[in-house]
Design a protein around this motif. Structure first.
Motif, PDB file in Angstrom:
ATOM      1  N   GLN A   1       0.796  -1.224   0.000  1.00 46.52           N
ATOM      2  CA  GLN A   1       0.000   0.000   0.000  1.00 46.52           C
ATOM      3  C   GLN A   1       0.837   1.287   0.000  1.00 46.52           C
ATOM      4  O   GLN A   1       0.285   2.380  -0.010  1.00 46.52           O
TER       5      GLN A   1
ATOM      6  N   THR B   1      -6.384  -7.264  -6.232  1.00 39.54           N
ATOM      7  CA  THR B   1      -7.395  -8.139  -5.651  1.00 39.54           C
ATOM      8  C   THR B   1      -7.904  -9.148  -6.673  1.00 39.54           C
ATOM      9  O   THR B   1      -8.132 -10.322  -6.342  1.00 39.54           O
TER      10      THR B   1
ATOM     11  N   TRP C   1      -5.318  -7.131  -0.868  1.00 39.46           N
ATOM     12  CA  TRP C   1      -4.868  -5.742  -0.785  1.00 39.46           C
ATOM     13  C   TRP C   1      -4.853  -5.280   0.679  1.00 39.46           C
ATOM     14  O   TRP C   1      -3.896  -4.643   1.140  1.00 39.46           O
ATOM     15  N   GLU C   2      -5.896  -5.611   1.412  1.00 41.06           N
ATOM     16  CA  GLU C   2      -5.997  -5.200   2.808  1.00 41.06           C
ATOM     17  C   GLU C   2      -4.882  -5.828   3.660  1.00 41.06           C
ATOM     18  O   GLU C   2      -4.460  -5.250   4.671  1.00 41.06           O
TER      19      GLU C   2
ATOM     20  N   ASN D   1      -1.873  -6.030   2.926  1.00 44.37           N
ATOM     21  CA  ASN D   1      -0.724  -5.130   2.810  1.00 44.37           C
ATOM     22  C   ASN D   1       0.618  -5.854   2.987  1.00 44.37           C
ATOM     23  O   ASN D   1       1.432  -5.484   3.850  1.00 44.37           O
TER      24      ASN D   1
END
Length: 210
Positions: free
Chosen positions: A130, A179, A187-188, A190
């Motif tokens: 990110q 994603t 993605w979350e 990271n």
């Protein structure tokens, strides 16, 4: 300098060929424990100066003398014409086994001689996924969607699986691409990634001068 294969999906192959893509991010393995990847005993496998030959989905066929590849990323015009020609030859020569010519081969099985894109690595860095900037997201090859208002820019939202979705942020577009490739929650999460920047050469690696 080391020569290595690297896999790309069809959309990313098209981005490379169109000149939109000069970066790629790959998950660092193993992932660091904590916040400092320098504690790892390993290092990124690919280094500055390495040459990467792109593997992509394809068909292998021949013209009676020489073997060649038909690239799935080139779309239905290329693959459809190839399969139509094979079907016609199959009718003319029904005793010949044409199964090899009709089989779509995944990118991992592309031989080195069939690769048509070479990447020369110019920069390698390790960072959190990110931490990507807007400029880097664009360098990842995300597709821009044309807008009637030149003051506005929109980017494809990949998880929609088509061109119906769009976002106004390059990073959001890249997040949806990540994603789509790596699955929900990726993605979350990271993760630590290795970011490779390359010069893209539209030639087979063995045709590129050292």
């Amino acid at each position: 300098m080391t020569d290595r294969p690297i896999l790309f999906s069809g959309p990313m192959v098209r981005a490379l060929l169109a000149g939109r893509k000069t970066q790629t991010r790959r998950i660092l393995k193993p992932q660091p424990i904590g916040f400092d990847w320098h504690d790892l005993k390993c290092k990124p496998r690919i280094e500055i100066g390495d040459r990467l030959w792109v593997r992509e989905a394809h068909y292998l066929t021949d013209d009676g003398d020489d073997e060649y590849a038909v690239y799935v990323a080139d779309g239905n015009d290329a693959t459809g014409e190839h399969l139509h020609e094979v079907a016609a030859l199959e009718k003319l020569h029904p005793t010949v086994d044409w199964s090899r010519h009709k089989k779509q081969r995944p990118s991992i099985h592309m031989p080195r001689w069939a690769s048509r894109i070479t990447l020369i690595v110019t920069d390698v860095r390790v960072e959190r996924l990110q931490e990507i900037s807007e400029a880097d997201a664009i360098a990842e090859g995300i597709a821009e969607i044309a807008s009637g208002d030149k003051s506005l820019r929109f980017w494809k939202r990949y998880r929609d699986g088509g061109w119906n979705g769009y976002v106004d942020s390059p990073i959001a577009s890249y997040a949806s691409l990540w994603t789509e490739i790596n699955g929900p929650g990726s993605w979350e999460a990271n993760p630590w990634v290795v970011t490779y920047t390359s010069t893209v050469i539209k030639q087979n690696i063995d045709e590129v001068g050292l």
